[in-house]
Design a protein around this motif. Structure first.
Motif, PDB file in Angstrom:
ATOM      1  N   GLU A 206     -25.145  -3.921  38.903  1.00 35.70           N
ATOM      2  CA  GLU A 206     -26.256  -3.205  37.926  1.00 35.70           C
ATOM      3  C   GLU A 206     -26.116  -3.460  36.647  1.00 35.70           C
ATOM      4  N   TRP A 207     -24.767  -3.487  36.010  1.00 39.84           N
ATOM      5  CA  TRP A 207     -24.612  -4.359  34.761  1.00 39.84           C
ATOM      6  C   TRP A 207     -25.195  -5.765  34.372  1.00 39.84           C
TER       7      TRP A 207
ATOM      8  N   LEU B  46     -28.016  -0.342  32.424  1.00 44.58           N
ATOM      9  CA  LEU B  46     -28.112  -1.146  31.312  1.00 44.58           C
ATOM     10  C   LEU B  46     -27.542  -0.695  30.034  1.00 44.58           C
ATOM     11  N   TRP B  47     -27.474   0.761  30.080  1.00 46.14           N
ATOM     12  CA  TRP B  47     -26.940   1.435  28.759  1.00 46.14           C
ATOM     13  C   TRP B  47     -25.633   1.219  28.617  1.00 46.14           C
ATOM     14  N   THR B  48     -24.841   1.210  29.642  1.00 44.58           N
ATOM     15  CA  THR B  48     -23.303   0.883  29.552  1.00 44.58           C
ATOM     16  C   THR B  48     -23.163  -0.331  29.026  1.00 44.58           C
ATOM     17  N   PRO B  49     -23.550  -1.529  29.470  1.00 45.02           N
ATOM     18  CA  PRO B  49     -23.154  -2.668  28.691  1.00 45.02           C
ATOM     19  C   PRO B  49     -23.882  -2.816  27.436  1.00 45.02           C
ATOM     20  N   LEU B  50     -24.822  -2.200  27.070  1.00 41.48           N
ATOM     21  CA  LEU B  50     -25.531  -2.178  25.890  1.00 41.48           C
ATOM     22  C   LEU B  50     -24.542  -1.458  24.676  1.00 41.48           C
ATOM     23  N   LEU B  51     -24.027  -0.172  25.030  1.00 37.34           N
ATOM     24  CA  LEU B  51     -23.367   0.336  24.087  1.00 37.34           C
ATOM     25  C   LEU B  51     -21.876  -0.249  24.048  1.00 37.34           C
ATOM     26  N   ALA B  52     -21.424  -0.892  25.036  1.00 40.29           N
ATOM     27  CA  ALA B  52     -20.114  -1.644  25.049  1.00 40.29           C
ATOM     28  C   ALA B  52     -20.232  -2.781  23.890  1.00 40.29           C
ATOM     29  N   ALA B  53     -21.173  -3.488  24.171  1.00 39.41           N
ATOM     30  CA  ALA B  53     -21.695  -4.643  23.050  1.00 39.41           C
ATOM     31  C   ALA B  53     -21.450  -4.248  21.795  1.00 39.41           C
ATOM     32  N   LEU B  54     -22.327  -2.991  21.567  1.00 38.08           N
ATOM     33  CA  LEU B  54     -22.384  -2.616  20.151  1.00 38.08           C
ATOM     34  C   LEU B  54     -20.974  -1.856  19.554  1.00 38.08           C
ATOM     35  N   VAL B  55     -20.172  -1.584  20.486  1.00 36.22           N
ATOM     36  CA  VAL B  55     -18.597  -0.927  20.146  1.00 36.22           C
ATOM     37  C   VAL B  55     -17.906  -2.112  20.038  1.00 36.22           C
ATOM     38  N   PHE B  56     -17.746  -3.142  20.888  1.00 35.31           N
ATOM     39  CA  PHE B  56     -16.536  -4.124  20.935  1.00 35.31           C
ATOM     40  C   PHE B  56     -16.888  -5.244  20.004  1.00 35.31           C
ATOM     41  N   LEU B  57     -18.229  -5.952  20.272  1.00 32.93           N
ATOM     42  CA  LEU B  57     -18.495  -7.162  19.623  1.00 32.93           C
ATOM     43  C   LEU B  57     -18.385  -7.306  18.046  1.00 32.93           C
ATOM     44  N   PRO B  58     -18.853  -6.159  17.459  1.00 26.42           N
ATOM     45  CA  PRO B  58     -18.756  -6.127  15.981  1.00 26.42           C
ATOM     46  C   PRO B  58     -17.483  -6.510  15.464  1.00 26.42           C
TER      47      PRO B  58
END
Length: 219
Positions: free
Chosen positions: A204-205, A41-53
């Motif tokens: 797993e994501w 889950l670290w991968t989708p978490l970091l992706a959300a913090l990078v792209f969504l803002p």
């Protein structure tokens, strides 16, 4: 503003009460992995913090007759689960304010509530209802929860946002509802598409997906 601050505080307290950080702890490794493999889950978490803002800050970064708004909250809930998604979405709001000079902290708070907390909470409730009344069916998960469910949740959150005084600039009240409805479909298409891809290739994501529940082996 006080209502929005109260909603954020209540959601954060409820989310932290579930201790969502446990989902990020080291999981039991698979046969081909080494001990102490980090949570996927670290991968989708970091992706959300990078792209969504950047997507949340988009209306303040360009000038167009219709300011496009993107939520992504329902997808974050599918990937991380509601308790972990709430603090992540709040982090998205903070980062969006930092990267956009034209976004005030009050605007970031409004975005956190109406683009993040509210659609995420609606998505949680809708997902629980679908599982309660339709069971664990992959078709319902992808089409009902990820696609059509996102459309409904994002549109309802947009309507509530408009009733609270957050209007789309340069658009009348009636046309604002039409615009929010159309933008909700865009959110739904992307969420449904990515959910289908993740179910097939990266389950797993998705913290809300389980092969054991949705793809049981015949006896």
């Amino acid at each position: 503003m006080w209502l929005e601050a109260a909603l954020v505080l209540v959601a954060l307290v409820a989310a932290l009460a579930a201790r969502p950080w446990r989902m990020l702890a080291n999981r039991k490794p698979l046969a081909h992995e080494t001990q102490g493999a980090p949570s996927a889950l670290w991968t989708p978490l970091l992706a959300a913090l990078v792209f969504l803002p950047w997507l949340w800050a988009l209306p303040t970064l360009h000038a167009m007759p219709l300011q496009l708004q993107w939520s992504g909250a329902c997808l974050v809930v599918l990937m991380l689960g509601w308790p972990l998604a709430i603090p992540v979405l709040m982090g998205v709001g903070i980062v969006a304010c930092l990267i956009s000079p034209a976004m005030a902290w009050a605007d970031a708070l409004g975005a956190t509530v109406w683009l993040g907390v509210v659609p995420a909470t609606l998505g949680l409730g809708l997902g629980a209802l679908l599982r309660r009344y339709t069971g664990t069916k992959p078709f319902v998960y992808v089409l009902g929860r990820a696609f059509l469910g996102t459309v409904v949740c994002v549109f309802v959150a947009g309507v509530l946002s408009q009733w609270s005084g957050h209007l789309l600039p340069g658009v009348g009240d009636e046309l604002s509802l039409v615009a929010r409805w159309l933008m909700a479909w865009g959110d739904g298409f992307v969420t449904g598409m990515l959910a289908a891809i993740f179910v097939a290739f990266k389950p797993e994501w998705l913290a809300t997906w389980s092969d054991r529940l949705y793809l049981p082996r015949p006896d």
